[in-house]
Motif scaffolding. Structure first.
Motif, short mmCIF file in Angstrom:
data_model
loop_
_atom_site.label_atom_id
_atom_site.label_comp_id
_atom_site.label_asym_id
_atom_site.label_seq_id
_atom_site.Cartn_x
_atom_site.Cartn_y
_atom_site.Cartn_z
N ASP A 242 0.83 -1.20 0.00
CA ASP A 242 0.00 0.00 0.00
C ASP A 242 0.87 1.26 0.00
O ASP A 242 0.53 2.25 -0.66
CB ASP A 242 -0.94 0.00 1.21
N SER A 243 1.95 1.24 0.74
CA SER A 243 2.86 2.39 0.76
C SER A 243 3.47 2.63 -0.62
O SER A 243 3.60 3.77 -1.07
CB SER A 243 3.97 2.17 1.79
N TYR A 244 3.83 1.55 -1.29
CA TYR A 244 4.39 1.67 -2.64
C TYR A 244 3.37 2.28 -3.60
O TYR A 244 3.69 3.19 -4.38
CB TYR A 244 4.83 0.29 -3.15
N LEU A 245 2.12 1.80 -3.55
CA LEU A 245 1.10 2.31 -4.46
C LEU A 245 0.80 3.78 -4.18
O LEU A 245 0.62 4.58 -5.10
CB LEU A 245 -0.17 1.48 -4.33
N ALA A 246 0.75 4.16 -2.90
CA ALA A 246 0.50 5.55 -2.55
C ALA A 246 1.65 6.45 -3.00
O ALA A 246 1.44 7.56 -3.49
CB ALA A 246 0.27 5.68 -1.05
N ALA A 247 2.88 5.98 -2.82
CA ALA A 247 4.05 6.75 -3.25
C ALA A 247 4.06 6.91 -4.77
O ALA A 247 4.41 7.97 -5.29
CB ALA A 247 5.34 6.08 -2.78
N ARG A 248 3.70 5.85 -5.47
CA ARG A 248 3.64 5.93 -6.93
C ARG A 248 2.60 6.96 -7.37
O ARG A 248 2.84 7.78 -8.26
CB ARG A 248 3.30 4.56 -7.52
N GLY A 249 1.42 6.93 -6.73
CA GLY A 249 0.39 7.90 -7.07
C GLY A 249 0.81 9.32 -6.76
O GLY A 249 0.52 10.26 -7.51
N LEU A 250 1.51 9.50 -5.65
CA LEU A 250 1.91 10.84 -5.22
C LEU A 250 2.84 11.50 -6.23
O LEU A 250 2.86 12.72 -6.36
CB LEU A 250 2.57 10.74 -3.84
N LYS A 251 3.60 10.71 -6.96
CA LYS A 251 4.54 11.29 -7.92
C LYS A 251 3.84 12.06 -9.04
O LYS A 251 4.41 13.00 -9.59
CB LYS A 251 5.40 10.18 -8.53
N THR A 252 2.61 11.68 -9.37
CA THR A 252 1.89 12.38 -10.43
C THR A 252 0.76 13.25 -9.90
O THR A 252 -0.10 13.71 -10.67
CB THR A 252 1.30 11.36 -11.44
N LEU A 253 0.73 13.50 -8.60
CA LEU A 253 -0.38 14.25 -8.01
C LEU A 253 -0.55 15.62 -8.64
O LEU A 253 -1.67 16.02 -8.98
CB LEU A 253 -0.16 14.40 -6.49
N GLY A 254 0.54 16.36 -8.82
CA GLY A 254 0.43 17.70 -9.38
C GLY A 254 -0.19 17.70 -10.77
O GLY A 254 -1.07 18.52 -11.08
N LEU A 255 0.23 16.77 -11.60
CA LEU A 255 -0.30 16.68 -12.96
C LEU A 255 -1.78 16.33 -12.95
O LEU A 255 -2.59 16.91 -13.68
CB LEU A 255 0.48 15.64 -13.76
N ARG A 256 -2.13 15.36 -12.11
CA ARG A 256 -3.54 14.94 -12.05
C ARG A 256 -4.43 16.03 -11.50
O ARG A 256 -5.55 16.25 -11.99
CB ARG A 256 -3.67 13.66 -11.22
N MET A 257 -3.97 16.73 -10.47
CA MET A 257 -4.81 17.77 -9.87
C MET A 257 -5.08 18.91 -10.85
O MET A 257 -6.17 19.49 -10.84
CB MET A 257 -4.16 18.31 -8.59
N GLU A 258 -4.12 19.23 -11.69
CA GLU A 258 -4.37 20.25 -12.71
C GLU A 258 -5.53 19.84 -13.60
O GLU A 258 -6.41 20.63 -13.92
CB GLU A 258 -3.10 20.47 -13.54
N ARG A 259 -5.54 18.58 -14.01
CA ARG A 259 -6.61 18.08 -14.87
C ARG A 259 -7.93 18.00 -14.12
O ARG A 259 -8.99 18.41 -14.64
CB ARG A 259 -6.22 16.70 -15.40
N HIS A 260 -7.90 17.48 -12.89
CA HIS A 260 -9.13 17.41 -12.09
C HIS A 260 -9.74 18.80 -11.94
O HIS A 260 -10.96 18.98 -12.12
CB HIS A 260 -8.83 16.84 -10.71
#
Length: 406
Positions: A242-260
Motif C-alpha cells: 500500500d505504501s508503494y502504491l501511494a508513493a507511486r500515485g503521489l509522484k503524479t499528483l500535481g499533474l492529475r490535480m491540474e486536470r481534475h
C-alpha cells in the motif's frame, strides 16, 4: 527549495543502492535480520515499527506538506484515530467542523465519546461561531476545507489564531485539497490528516491514511514523538504494498490535480446553467461564498463538485443513471464517480441536525475528456427530469435503514 513536482518525484524515493533500480523496491517483509542482539541494520527491526517502503512514502508526503514528520496508516480513519489517541486525554473537548466527512464525526461521537471525549459542531466559515464554541477543556480544533460534501471553505489562518489563543491544536483534513492545492501547516495548523486512498493514491487501488505534523510541543511532548509512538504501539500501519502504491500515485499528483481542477471547473459552470439543477457547490464559481478565500489560500479549486436537484427522486435517478460517473462512495481517482452522500458516505447523520440534504449529489471529476463527461451528465439530468414532478415530490418517501457509512 525544490518545486512541488520535483519533490513529488524524488523526496524519500532513493534509488536502490545495490542494483541501481530507478524505483525503490517493495520491502515485503515482516522482520529484519539483526547482526547481533539489538544491532539493527539501518534501524529496521520489525515492519510495524519501520519499513523502508513506508519510510520512503512518509518522507515524500512530509516534504510536500512542509511538515516535520509524517506517519502512514492502514486507512484515513486509522490515521485520524491514531492522532486523536496520541494527543487527547479523557475529559477533553473538540471543536469540530459541522460539514465534513461523516466518518470523522462517527469516530469521535461513537468511539472516542466512550473515553470521555466531547465535541461541538460549528459552521466552519464563521470564525465567531468557532471562537464561541471553545471551552476551557478544548484541546483540539478539527476542520476539513474544502469540506465534504458541501465544499465550504474555512479561513485556515483564522482557525489557527483561535487555536493558538486557547493553547489548542489545529488539525486540518486536507484530503480534498491535497498538498498540491494547499498546505495547512503554512497557515499555522499543527497537524494534517489525509485519506491517501483518494487523490494521493489517485487510482482507486489502495487503502491508506496519513498524519503529517509540524514541529510543535503539546502537553510537554513533541507531536512527532506522540504520533510516532501511537503508530508503533497501536499498530494500524500502512503495509509495504500500500505504501508503494501511494508513493507511486503521489509522484503524479500535481499533474492529475491540474486536470481534475480544470475539468471540474468546466463541468461546474455547465451544471450551473442547467434548469434541473437548483444549486451548484464549487469554490471555483464566483457565486460561491468562499470563492475569494479559496483563491487566496489554494492553488486551485479542486476536483469535487456537489449539486442539488429539484427533489430526492431526481437526485437518486441522476446518481443511478450515468455511464462514466460510476456510483461509488469514494473519490479522487482518475475515473469519475458519483455519490449520494445522504445514504452513502454520511448515512449515520440521518435524523440529526447535520444530515445531508436528500436532493444533493456529489461528483468526483476524473481525468476523462470533459466533453464526454458533460454528455454523461446530460443523460443523468434527463433521468432526473423524468423522475421529478409535483406528484412524486409530495409523496412521502419510505423509511430506509441507513447503510454502513464508509
Amino acid at each position: 527549495m525544490s518545486g512541488f513536482n520535483t519533490l513529488a518525484v524524488h523526496a524519500g524515493q532513493h534509488k536502490d543502492p545495490h542494483t541501481g533500480a530507478v524505483v525503490p523496491p517493495i520491502y515485503q517483509t515482516s522482520t529484519f535480520i539483526q547482526d547481533g542482539i539489538n544491532v539493527l541494520r539501518s534501524g529496521h527491526e520489525y515492519s510495524r515499527g519501520s519499513n523502508p517502503t513506508r519510510d520512503g512514502f512518509e518522507a515524500q508526503l512530509t516534504a510536500l506538506e512542509g511538515g516535520a514528520a509524517g506517519f502512514a496508516f492502514a486507512s484515513g480513519i486509522a490515521a485520524e484515530d491514531a492522532l486523536l489517541r496520541a494527543v487527547l486525554e479523557p475529559g477533553d473537548h473538540i471543536v469540530l467542523g459541522a460539514d465534513g466527512y461523516g466518518g470523522t464525526n462517527r469516530l469521535i461521537s461513537k468511539l472516542h465519546s466512550k473515553w470521555g471525549i466531547t465535541s461541538s459542531a460549528v459552521d466552519i466559515t464563521n470564525l465567531d461561531s468557532v471562537r464561541a464554541a471553545v471551552r476551557p477543556n478544548t484541546a483540539l480544533l478539527w476542520v476539513e476545507t474544502p469540506s465534504n460534501p458541501l465544499l465550504g471553505i474555512a479561513d485556515l489562518a483564522g482557525w489557527a489564531d483561535i487555536a493558538r489563543e486557547h493553547g489548542a491544536l489545529l488539525v486540518v483534513d486536507n484530503t480534498f485539497a491535497t498538498p498540491y492545492l494547499q498546505r495547512p501547516l503554512d497557515f499555522g495548523a499543527h497537524a494534517v490528516v489525509h485519506s491517501t486512498t483518494k487523490y494521493i493514491g489517485g487510482h482507486s487501488d489502495v487503502l491508506g491514511g496519513a498524519v503529517i505534523v509540524a514541529e510543535h510541543l503539546f502537553r510537554g511532548q513533541a507531536l512527532a514523538e506522540a504520533v510516532g509512538f501511537q503508530q508503533f504501539a497501536g499498530g494500524a500501519v500502512a503495509g509495504p504494498q500500500d505504501s508503494y502504491l501511494a508513493a507511486r500515485g503521489l509522484k503524479t499528483l500535481g499533474l492529475r490535480m491540474e486536470r481534475h481542477c480544470a475539468s471540474a471547473a468546466k463541468l461546474a459552470r455547465w451544471l450551473d446553467s442547467q434548469p434541473e439543477v437548483t444549486r451548484v457547490y464549487y469554490p471555483g464559481l464566483e457565486s460561491h461564498p468562499g470563492h475569494e478565500l479559496a483563491a487566496r489560500q489554494q492553488r486551485g479549486f479542486g476536483g469535487i463538485v456537489s449539486l442539488q436537484l429539484t427533489d430526492e427522486p431526481a437526485a437518486r435517478a441522476f446518481a443511478e443513471s450515468m455511464e462514466y460517473f460510476q456510483l461509488s462512495v469514494s473519490l479522487g481517482g482518475v475515473e469519475s464517480l458519483v455519490c449520494y452522500p445522504r445514504e452513502m458516505t454520511h448515512a449515520s447523520l440521518i435524523g440529526t441536525e447535520l444530515e445531508i440534504p436528500a436532493n444533493l449529489v456529489r461528483l468526483s471529476v476524473g481525468i476523462e475528456e470533459p466533453e464526454d463527461l458533460i454528455a454523461d451528465l446530460s443523460r443523468g439530468l434527463a433521468a432526473a427530469r423524468n423522475a421529478a414532478g409535483p406528484a412524486r415530490t409530495t409523496c412521502p418517501q419510505p423509511a430506509r435503514e441507513p447503510a454502513l457509512q464508509l
